[in-house]
Design a protein around this motif. Structure first.
Motif, PDB file in Angstrom:
ATOM      1  N   GLY A 158       0.792  -1.215   0.000  1.00 56.00           N
ATOM      2  CA  GLY A 158       0.000   0.000   0.000  1.00 56.00           C
ATOM      3  C   GLY A 158       0.827   1.270   0.000  1.00 56.00           C
ATOM      4  N   GLY A 159       0.307   2.217  -0.715  1.00 55.91           N
ATOM      5  CA  GLY A 159       0.987   3.487  -0.864  1.00 55.91           C
ATOM      6  C   GLY A 159       1.983   3.421  -2.005  1.00 55.91           C
ATOM      7  N   THR A 160       1.640   4.056  -3.128  1.00 55.73           N
ATOM      8  CA  THR A 160       2.611   4.161  -4.208  1.00 55.73           C
ATOM      9  C   THR A 160       3.785   5.020  -3.717  1.00 55.73           C
ATOM     10  OG1 THR A 160       1.444   6.099  -5.082  1.00 55.73           O
ATOM     11  CG2 THR A 160       0.861   3.956  -6.009  1.00 55.73           C
ATOM     12  N   GLU A 161       4.886   4.994  -4.435  1.00 56.21           N
ATOM     13  CA  GLU A 161       6.048   5.767  -4.017  1.00 56.21           C
ATOM     14  C   GLU A 161       5.673   7.243  -3.887  1.00 56.21           C
ATOM     15  OE1 GLU A 161       9.526   4.267  -3.319  1.00 56.21           O
ATOM     16  OE2 GLU A 161       7.664   3.217  -2.811  1.00 56.21           O
ATOM     17  N   HIS A 162       5.983   7.796  -2.712  1.00 55.10           N
ATOM     18  CA  HIS A 162       5.712   9.203  -2.386  1.00 55.10           C
ATOM     19  C   HIS A 162       4.200   9.488  -2.367  1.00 55.10           C
ATOM     20  CE1 HIS A 162       9.965   9.427  -3.093  1.00 55.10           C
ATOM     21  NE2 HIS A 162       9.828   9.215  -4.398  1.00 55.10           N
ATOM     22  N   GLY A 163       3.430   8.421  -2.159  1.00 56.64           N
ATOM     23  CA  GLY A 163       1.980   8.573  -2.113  1.00 56.64           C
ATOM     24  C   GLY A 163       1.459   8.598  -0.689  1.00 56.64           C
ATOM     25  N   SER A 164       0.313   7.943  -0.492  1.00 59.19           N
ATOM     26  CA  SER A 164      -0.381   7.982   0.796  1.00 59.19           C
ATOM     27  C   SER A 164       0.500   7.462   1.935  1.00 59.19           C
ATOM     28  CB  SER A 164      -1.663   7.156   0.709  1.00 59.19           C
ATOM     29  OG  SER A 164      -2.303   7.108   1.959  1.00 59.19           O
ATOM     30  N   LYS A 165       0.422   8.136   3.080  1.00 57.24           N
ATOM     31  CA  LYS A 165       1.184   7.733   4.264  1.00 57.24           C
ATOM     32  C   LYS A 165       0.261   7.445   5.440  1.00 57.24           C
ATOM     33  CE  LYS A 165       5.063  10.716   2.895  1.00 57.24           C
ATOM     34  NZ  LYS A 165       5.918  11.871   3.301  1.00 57.24           N
ATOM     35  N   ASN A 195       5.183   1.954   0.391  1.00 55.77           N
ATOM     36  CA  ASN A 195       5.767   3.279   0.192  1.00 55.77           C
ATOM     37  C   ASN A 195       7.044   3.429   1.026  1.00 55.77           C
ATOM     38  OD1 ASN A 195       6.365   5.989  -0.001  1.00 55.77           O
ATOM     39  ND2 ASN A 195       4.310   6.706   0.520  1.00 55.77           N
ATOM     40  N   ARG A 196       8.166   3.697   0.370  1.00 62.44           N
ATOM     41  CA  ARG A 196       9.456   3.772   1.079  1.00 62.44           C
ATOM     42  C   ARG A 196       9.507   4.944   2.055  1.00 62.44           C
ATOM     43  NH1 ARG A 196      13.796   5.138  -3.575  1.00 62.44           N
ATOM     44  NH2 ARG A 196      12.152   4.599  -5.031  1.00 62.44           N
ATOM     45  N   ASP A 197       8.668   5.969   1.842  1.00 64.06           N
ATOM     46  CA  ASP A 197       8.708   7.156   2.691  1.00 64.06           C
ATOM     47  C   ASP A 197       8.302   6.849   4.131  1.00 64.06           C
ATOM     48  OD1 ASP A 197       9.521   8.620   0.547  1.00 64.06           O
ATOM     49  OD2 ASP A 197       7.550   9.502   0.111  1.00 64.06           O
ATOM     50  N   ILE A 198       7.545   5.795   4.347  1.00 68.13           N
ATOM     51  CA  ILE A 198       7.105   5.465   5.711  1.00 68.13           C
ATOM     52  C   ILE A 198       7.717   4.158   6.202  1.00 68.13           C
ATOM     53  CG2 ILE A 198       4.942   6.758   5.589  1.00 68.13           C
ATOM     54  CD1 ILE A 198       3.514   4.115   5.002  1.00 68.13           C
ATOM     55  N   ARG A 199       8.723   3.653   5.478  1.00 72.59           N
ATOM     56  CA  ARG A 199       9.355   2.392   5.862  1.00 72.59           C
ATOM     57  C   ARG A 199       9.911   2.474   7.286  1.00 72.59           C
ATOM     58  NH1 ARG A 199      13.381   0.390   1.443  1.00 72.59           N
ATOM     59  NH2 ARG A 199      11.404   0.378   0.301  1.00 72.59           N
ATOM     60  N   ALA A 200      10.600   3.557   7.614  1.00 72.19           N
ATOM     61  CA  ALA A 200      11.183   3.706   8.951  1.00 72.19           C
ATOM     62  C   ALA A 200      10.098   3.797  10.018  1.00 72.19           C
ATOM     63  CB  ALA A 200      12.082   4.944   8.997  1.00 72.19           C
ATOM     64  N   ASP A 201       8.996   4.511   9.707  1.00 76.33           N
ATOM     65  CA  ASP A 201       7.889   4.624  10.667  1.00 76.33           C
ATOM     66  C   ASP A 201       7.273   3.263  10.961  1.00 76.33           C
ATOM     67  OD1 ASP A 201       8.158   7.356  10.899  1.00 76.33           O
ATOM     68  OD2 ASP A 201       6.704   7.792   9.315  1.00 76.33           O
ATOM     69  N   ALA A 215      11.249  -4.973   1.696  1.00 78.21           N
ATOM     70  CA  ALA A 215      11.448  -5.215   0.266  1.00 78.21           C
ATOM     71  C   ALA A 215      11.030  -3.968  -0.491  1.00 78.21           C
ATOM     72  CB  ALA A 215      10.627  -6.416  -0.200  1.00 78.21           C
ATOM     73  N   GLU A 216      11.488  -3.846  -1.716  1.00 79.55           N
ATOM     74  CA  GLU A 216      11.070  -2.720  -2.547  1.00 79.55           C
ATOM     75  C   GLU A 216       9.552  -2.716  -2.685  1.00 79.55           C
ATOM     76  OE1 GLU A 216      13.014  -2.743  -6.332  1.00 79.55           O
ATOM     77  OE2 GLU A 216      14.982  -3.148  -5.461  1.00 79.55           O
ATOM     78  N   ASN A 217       9.000  -1.545  -2.929  1.00 76.17           N
ATOM     79  CA  ASN A 217       7.550  -1.382  -3.053  1.00 76.17           C
ATOM     80  C   ASN A 217       7.016  -2.287  -4.172  1.00 76.17           C
ATOM     81  OD1 ASN A 217       4.907  -0.484  -3.137  1.00 76.17           O
ATOM     82  ND2 ASN A 217       5.469   1.686  -2.977  1.00 76.17           N
ATOM     83  N   MET A 218       6.091  -3.170  -3.821  1.00 79.76           N
ATOM     84  CA  MET A 218       5.539  -4.086  -4.815  1.00 79.76           C
ATOM     85  C   MET A 218       4.567  -3.398  -5.772  1.00 79.76           C
ATOM     86  SD  MET A 218       2.773  -6.380  -2.649  1.00 79.76           S
ATOM     87  CE  MET A 218       3.907  -6.878  -1.357  1.00 79.76           C
ATOM     88  N   ARG A 219       4.088  -2.193  -5.406  1.00 81.04           N
ATOM     89  CA  ARG A 219       3.205  -1.423  -6.293  1.00 81.04           C
ATOM     90  C   ARG A 219       3.682   0.027  -6.293  1.00 81.04           C
ATOM     91  NH1 ARG A 219      -1.737  -3.536  -8.660  1.00 81.04           N
ATOM     92  NH2 ARG A 219      -2.235  -1.998 -10.240  1.00 81.04           N
ATOM     93  N   PRO A 220       4.845   0.296  -6.885  1.00 83.66           N
ATOM     94  CA  PRO A 220       5.406   1.659  -6.826  1.00 83.66           C
ATOM     95  C   PRO A 220       4.564   2.696  -7.543  1.00 83.66           C
ATOM     96  CG  PRO A 220       6.659   0.281  -8.340  1.00 83.66           C
ATOM     97  CD  PRO A 220       5.702  -0.622  -7.632  1.00 83.66           C
ATOM     98  N   GLU A 221       3.805   2.271  -8.562  1.00 78.03           N
ATOM     99  CA  GLU A 221       2.908   3.160  -9.281  1.00 78.03           C
ATOM    100  C   GLU A 221       1.574   2.436  -9.471  1.00 78.03           C
ATOM    101  OE1 GLU A 221       4.791   4.234 -12.935  1.00 78.03           O
ATOM    102  OE2 GLU A 221       6.705   4.728 -11.960  1.00 78.03           O
ATOM    103  N   LEU A 222       0.536   3.218  -9.713  1.00 72.91           N
ATOM    104  CA  LEU A 222      -0.792   2.611  -9.848  1.00 72.91           C
ATOM    105  C   LEU A 222      -0.843   1.579 -10.964  1.00 72.91           C
ATOM    106  CD1 LEU A 222      -3.257   5.615  -9.341  1.00 72.91           C
ATOM    107  CD2 LEU A 222      -2.974   3.602  -7.862  1.00 72.91           C
ATOM    108  N   ASP A 223      -0.114   1.826 -12.044  1.00 74.75           N
ATOM    109  CA  ASP A 223      -0.174   0.945 -13.198  1.00 74.75           C
ATOM    110  C   ASP A 223       1.077   0.086 -13.369  1.00 74.75           C
ATOM    111  OD1 ASP A 223       1.508   3.004 -13.792  1.00 74.75           O
ATOM    112  OD2 ASP A 223       0.689   3.426 -15.782  1.00 74.75           O
ATOM    113  N   ARG A 224       1.865  -0.051 -12.290  1.00 75.73           N
ATOM    114  CA  ARG A 224       3.084  -0.863 -12.398  1.00 75.73           C
ATOM    115  C   ARG A 224       3.296  -1.691 -11.141  1.00 75.73           C
ATOM    116  NH1 ARG A 224       8.751  -0.387 -11.495  1.00 75.73           N
ATOM    117  NH2 ARG A 224       8.572   1.721 -10.635  1.00 75.73           N
ATOM    118  N   GLU A 225       3.588  -2.979 -11.358  1.00 80.88           N
ATOM    119  CA  GLU A 225       3.897  -3.888 -10.254  1.00 80.88           C
ATOM    120  C   GLU A 225       5.397  -4.195 -10.245  1.00 80.88           C
ATOM    121  OE1 GLU A 225      -0.093  -6.528  -9.530  1.00 80.88           O
ATOM    122  OE2 GLU A 225       1.278  -7.191 -11.109  1.00 80.88           O
TER     123      GLU A 225
END
Length: 583
Positions: A158-165, A195-201, A215-225
């Motif tokens: 959940g949360g695309t990169e730099h998206g919802s936190k 979302n990597r932005d909240i990984r530490a939280d 692990a790296e974001n499994m859904r970094p963008e809405l249209d990309r896995e």
């Protein structure tokens, strides 16, 4: 992960019924399959130790080869010694044990949750709880449900990169409240792939509570896995949980460096096979086990794994009834069998999963069960395949150049034609497909080896250790029974030419030995597709096999006669033509 094999390699595969070991070594300058051993898996009483079954299988391998693999302390000898004992490397795969339970936290059901379910579907995992923004339950209900589900693993997406936190963190907090109420030794391991932005939280919230793997974001963008990194980390978590649950698992892991899930290992070799052939079509691997059924599909090097850990032909045979009907099961039988007989067989098989058919009718029932396992798993797999895959239609099996066949119900079928017919009926492939039978269960080992020593993988696959069943030409279209739908001309390099007029509803086999090739001219009539487009003709070269060249004009999906007597007659004819069942 084991190091690259040098000379000898021992492959260990541990299933719920059987543990198999296979020795691969260099002969004449190339890798070859040497011999194998087998024993009953020993994760249950009276042994309750996975290692005992491996040792028994190694003892059998020693008897066959005259080569010692265990020292006086019953430990594996690695590397090989001057006297020829042991092996230079070992790879281990396993599908043994009950499916682990997984909870998923994600934002949108059709976005991050759907991707997380794909990741979970690549392993022997059962999704038991989902928390998302689409969840209408009150928070206390979510907590109660989470506690009742008793997950072994928690996947947070959940949360695309730099998206919802904040929305993700609120869902994580709900899961944490439930986990705090669980006994310390029952708390799940956590995989964070959002979302990597909240990984530490997220990691800070779980401090002192659960171990978190990133692990790296499994859904970094809405249209990309981006599934592979999460899939790899999930395998590590899976192994760690298994080590804590199954005695002997850690010892086998130390011998080989790790124990990879069998389904994923088979996926690696299927992916390698697809890349090797550089085809626009896919490659598929199937494995029907006692507890699980898996399909590993590769399209242009992109791997799609679907594992159904809840259905099989042994331990989980009874679960098949949750997804199909007795009528669908009995439609595959050549004579009348009462629903009660079919149901009794399935329940008895679940109670005695290691039993083998003693009568012909039992064989019919087991093979009908295998067909439905494939049908159910395929229905789960089709939605996760890339939208760009080639095929005759959205609800039909995509084009696969090769299908690699695993699972004792198939590899140990009394006749090779029976294995081919089960796959034809269960998957109902379209177009031109080559069937390869993994007689010695080498595919999982080669899947691991393919990343370490690709040359060894190619050499063993081409050495005759795999049985080529033959090629199937499956025509797609609709017509009346017995209506002529295609003309096929077969010209073997050594042999007589054959010119066939194909009628709808028929299944035919043209003998073509494994050491022969033939040119085949396929001329489908208007409205029928042989994998090249409706009404498009083409001449191809096919290799022979244990069964030969199969021409399937029964329709997709297969069309059954409506009257029971005619259906029994049709099924019996299919068995006679290809299945080689005795009457």
């Amino acid at each position: 992960m084991p190091t690259a094999p040098t000379d000898s390699l021992l492959a260990v595969d541990i299933g719920n019924i059987y543990t198999r070991v296979a020795l691969l070594d260099i002969a004449g300058g190339e890798f070859r399959f040497v011999a194998s051993g087998q024993a009953r898996t020993t994760i249950e009483l009276p042994f309750n130790d996975m290692g005992e079954g491996v040792r028994q299988a190694l003892d059998q391998l020693s008897e066959v080869t005259g080569r010692r693999f265990l020292d006086e302390s019953e430990h594996f000898i690695i590397p090989s010694q001057a006297d020829g004992s042991g092996a230079d490397s070992l790879v281990a795969t396993s599908s043994a044990g009950e499916a682990l339970r997984v909870a998923i936290v994600g934002l949108m059901p059709n976005v991050s949750v759907a991707t997380a379910q794909k990741v979970a579907g690549s392993n022997y995992l059962k999704v038991v709880e989902v928390l998302s923004l689409g969840d209408r339950r009150r928070e206390e209900q979510q907590i109660d449900s989470f506690l009742a589900a008793k997950p072994d693993i928690l996947i947070i997406a959940g949360g695309t990169e730099h998206g919802s936190k904040s929305a993700v963190l609120r869902l994580v907090d709900t899961a944490i409240m439930a986990i705090r109420l669980m006994p310390q030794n029952k708390r799940p391991e956590v995989l964070y792939s959002g979302n990597r932005d909240i990984r530490a939280d997220v990691k800070k919230r779980f401090e002192g509570l659960c171990e978190v793997t990133e692990a790296e974001n499994m859904r970094p963008e809405l249209d990309r896995e981006n599934i592979d990194p999460a899939r790899r980390q999930l395998s590590t978590i899976y192994e760690h949980v298994r080590i804590g649950r199954i005695a002997g698992y850690s010892e086998i892991a130390r011998w080989g460096g790790s124990v990879l899930p069998t389904a994923q290992a088979q996926g690696f070799v299927v992916n390698y096979l697809n890349r090797l052939h550089k085809s626009d079509n896919g490659a598929l691997g199937i494995d029907i086990g006692s507890s699980a059924t898996s399909l590993a599909a590769s399209f242009r090097g992109r791997l799609s794994l679907m594992t159904r850990p809840d259905i099989g032909v042994g331990h989980n045979a009874v679960n098949v009834l949750h997804y199909t009907t007795l009528d669908r099961l009995t439609r595959w039988l050549p004579r009348e069998v009462s629903p009660n007989t079919m149901r009794d067989y399935i329940y008895n098989k679940s109670l005695a999963p290691a039993s083998v058919p003693q009568e012909l009718d039992d064989l019919y029932l087991e093979h009908a069960l295998a067909r439905e396992c494939l049908q159910i798993t395929l229905a789960s797999a089709l939605p996760i395949y890339p939208a760009s895959v080639k095929g005759s239609g959205p609800s039909l099996t995509p084009y696969f150049d090769n299908i690699l066949i695993d699972g004792a119900v198939l590899t140990r079928a009394p006749k090779p034609g029976q294995a081919a017919l089960i796959v034809l009926d269960g998957l109902q492939p379209c177009g031109v497909t080559n069937f390869i039978l993994d007689t010695y269960t080498l595919a999982p080992a080669l899947g691991v080896v393919s990343a370490l020593n690709p040359t060894a993988t190619v050499q063993i696959m081409e050495s005759g250790s795999f049985m080529n069943l033959g090629t199937a030409i499956s025509l797609v279209g609709e017509a009346r029974a017995a209506q002529e739908v295609a003309r096929i001309k077969v010209e073997p390099k050594n042999g007589e030419k054959t010119d066939l007029k194909i009628q709808f509803g028929t299944l035919q086999v043209i003998p073509l030995p494994a050491d022969q090739e033939a040119k085949v001219n396929i001329q489908p009539y208007s409205g029928f597709d042989a994998g090249f487009g409706a009404g498009t003709s083409k001449t191809i070269t096919v290799k022979g096999g244990a069964v030969g060249l199969i021409i399937d004009a029964r329709g997709r999906p297969i069309v059954f006669p409506k009257q029971p007597a005619k259906r029994y007659e049709a099924v019996k004819k299919w068995f006679t033509v290809l299945g080689e069942y005795e009457s």
